[in-house]
Scaffold this motif. Structure first.
Motif, mmCIF file in Angstrom:
data_model
loop_
_atom_site.group_PDB
_atom_site.id
_atom_site.type_symbol
_atom_site.label_atom_id
_atom_site.label_comp_id
_atom_site.label_asym_id
_atom_site.label_seq_id
_atom_site.Cartn_x
_atom_site.Cartn_y
_atom_site.Cartn_z
ATOM 1 N N PRO A 9 -15.779 11.356 -17.585
ATOM 2 C CA PRO A 9 -15.251 10.423 -16.960
ATOM 3 C C PRO A 9 -15.061 11.684 -15.232
ATOM 4 O O PRO A 9 -15.068 12.893 -14.901
ATOM 5 C CB PRO A 9 -14.169 10.450 -16.706
ATOM 6 N N VAL A 10 -14.703 11.168 -14.176
ATOM 7 C CA VAL A 10 -14.515 11.818 -12.878
ATOM 8 C C VAL A 10 -15.761 12.005 -11.958
ATOM 9 O O VAL A 10 -16.031 11.894 -11.237
ATOM 10 C CB VAL A 10 -13.092 12.486 -12.974
ATOM 11 N N ILE A 11 -16.393 12.810 -13.266
ATOM 12 C CA ILE A 11 -17.275 13.891 -12.426
ATOM 13 C C ILE A 11 -18.402 12.268 -12.374
ATOM 14 O O ILE A 11 -19.027 12.563 -10.964
ATOM 15 C CB ILE A 11 -18.141 14.635 -13.450
ATOM 16 N N LEU A 15 -20.811 12.663 -8.595
ATOM 17 C CA LEU A 15 -21.192 12.116 -8.090
ATOM 18 C C LEU A 15 -22.717 11.174 -8.295
ATOM 19 O O LEU A 15 -23.647 11.428 -7.510
ATOM 20 C CB LEU A 15 -22.516 13.220 -9.726
ATOM 21 N N ARG A 16 -22.032 10.158 -8.194
ATOM 22 C CA ARG A 16 -22.778 9.131 -7.532
ATOM 23 C C ARG A 16 -22.205 8.750 -6.209
ATOM 24 O O ARG A 16 -23.117 8.421 -5.710
ATOM 25 C CB ARG A 16 -22.411 7.604 -8.697
ATOM 26 N N GLY A 17 -21.152 9.074 -5.707
ATOM 27 C CA GLY A 17 -20.691 8.930 -4.334
ATOM 28 C C GLY A 17 -21.962 9.649 -3.648
ATOM 29 O O GLY A 17 -22.387 9.638 -2.911
ATOM 30 N N PHE A 18 -21.676 11.522 -3.983
ATOM 31 C CA PHE A 18 -22.479 11.900 -3.552
ATOM 32 C C PHE A 18 -24.280 11.750 -3.743
ATOM 33 O O PHE A 18 -24.648 11.520 -2.597
ATOM 34 C CB PHE A 18 -22.892 13.527 -4.386
ATOM 35 N N SER A 19 -24.568 11.078 -4.601
ATOM 36 C CA SER A 19 -26.304 10.601 -4.967
ATOM 37 C C SER A 19 -26.028 9.591 -4.066
ATOM 38 O O SER A 19 -27.390 9.756 -3.241
ATOM 39 C CB SER A 19 -26.662 10.315 -6.701
ATOM 40 N N LEU A 20 -25.699 8.823 -3.832
ATOM 41 C CA LEU A 20 -25.541 7.662 -2.874
ATOM 42 C C LEU A 20 -25.847 8.120 -1.615
ATOM 43 O O LEU A 20 -26.768 7.966 -0.161
ATOM 44 C CB LEU A 20 -24.665 6.828 -3.133
ATOM 45 N N ALA A 21 -25.197 9.383 -1.073
ATOM 46 C CA ALA A 21 -25.344 9.699 0.215
ATOM 47 C C ALA A 21 -26.044 10.497 0.555
ATOM 48 O O ALA A 21 -26.606 10.365 1.663
ATOM 49 C CB ALA A 21 -23.961 10.586 0.272
ATOM 50 N N LEU A 58 -32.228 11.820 -11.571
ATOM 51 C CA LEU A 58 -30.743 12.023 -11.813
ATOM 52 C C LEU A 58 -29.861 10.690 -10.468
ATOM 53 O O LEU A 58 -29.140 10.240 -11.181
ATOM 54 C CB LEU A 58 -30.487 13.345 -12.247
ATOM 55 N N MET A 59 -30.250 11.249 -9.239
ATOM 56 C CA MET A 59 -29.011 10.856 -7.826
ATOM 57 C C MET A 59 -29.715 9.461 -8.186
ATOM 58 O O MET A 59 -28.918 8.473 -7.806
ATOM 59 C CB MET A 59 -29.566 11.394 -6.923
ATOM 60 N N VAL A 60 -30.927 9.202 -8.372
ATOM 61 C CA VAL A 60 -30.767 7.470 -8.800
ATOM 62 C C VAL A 60 -30.143 6.940 -10.080
ATOM 63 O O VAL A 60 -29.829 5.459 -9.842
ATOM 64 C CB VAL A 60 -32.442 7.091 -8.860
ATOM 65 N N ALA A 61 -30.723 7.604 -10.773
ATOM 66 C CA ALA A 61 -29.664 7.217 -12.314
ATOM 67 C C ALA A 61 -28.377 6.933 -11.559
ATOM 68 O O ALA A 61 -27.406 5.958 -12.149
ATOM 69 C CB ALA A 61 -29.963 7.567 -13.061
#
Length: 199
Positions: A9-11, A15-21, A58-61
């Motif tokens: 959780p939280v992480i 990281l999803r926000g970072f990956s999308l950006a 990982l970012m796409v995931a």
């Protein structure tokens, strides 16, 4: 299965926000979504030609809200990075003793108490290879789950999830159909990816 960065959780949210950006900033487009019937499935990861494939995967995931695990050679799980690799979803594979790998992987999928997508690069190596290994096919067949044809095309900066494929048992025909889907895609080191007969 063990806890990963995707189930922390939280992480996970950060990281999803970072990956999308990051993907948007670098010009990548993420396509597709995981159908409900494929929450437990085997992912083909192709083309696999570079160390960059892992961070992008990982970012796409994260972008697609997946819960992936991936197989890696045992040597990258040695200290001091073994714990990190497992937290990133890694499962160490001893290539010298892989006879029970299919059964163990299928059992892990079947016994999971939630969604689990097992990512398997069919080339089995980042180096140039003419043949695809068939472990991903037999894992899916044994676990009775679909194969998700995931792709990463560096030429067009497109990555995502293609159609589902359900093994029929006719491995020659099935592999020909799967490879036909992947033929247009280019890896980061495109010369190292070939769609040739199975191994």
């Amino acid at each position: 299965m063990h806890r990963t960065i995707f189930t922390t959780p939280v992480i996970n949210t950060l990281l999803r926000g970072f990956s999308l950006a990051f993907l948007k900033m670098t010009g990548w487009t993420v396509e597709g979504s995981l159908p409900p019937q494929a929450t437990r499935s085997v992912f083909i990861a192709a083309p696999h030609t570079s160390n960059w494939d892992l961070p992008y995967t990982l970012m796409v995931a994260f972008a697609l809200r997946l819960n992936p695990y991936w197989m890696g050679k045992q040597s990258i799980f040695k200290a001091p990075f073994g714990g990190l690799m497992r937290w990133l979803g890694g499962i160490p594979v001893n290539r010298a003793q892989s006879s029970n790998l299919v059964a163990a992987s299928a059992q892990a999928i079947a016994g999971a108490d939630g969604p689990l997508q097992l990512i398997v690069p069919p080339e089995g190596t980042r180096s140039k290879t003419r043949y695809w290994k068939t472990g991903f096919y037999y894992i899916a067949q044994t676990a009775q789950v679909p194969i998700v044809m995931a792709y990463m095309d560096y030429a067009t900066k497109r990555s995502g999830l293609g159609p589902l494929f359900q093994p029929t048992g006719d491995i020659a025909a099935d592999m020909a159909a799967i490879k036909a889907f992947y033929a247009p895609f280019k890896g980061k080191n495109a010369a190292q990816f070939e769609a040739e007969p199975i191994e």
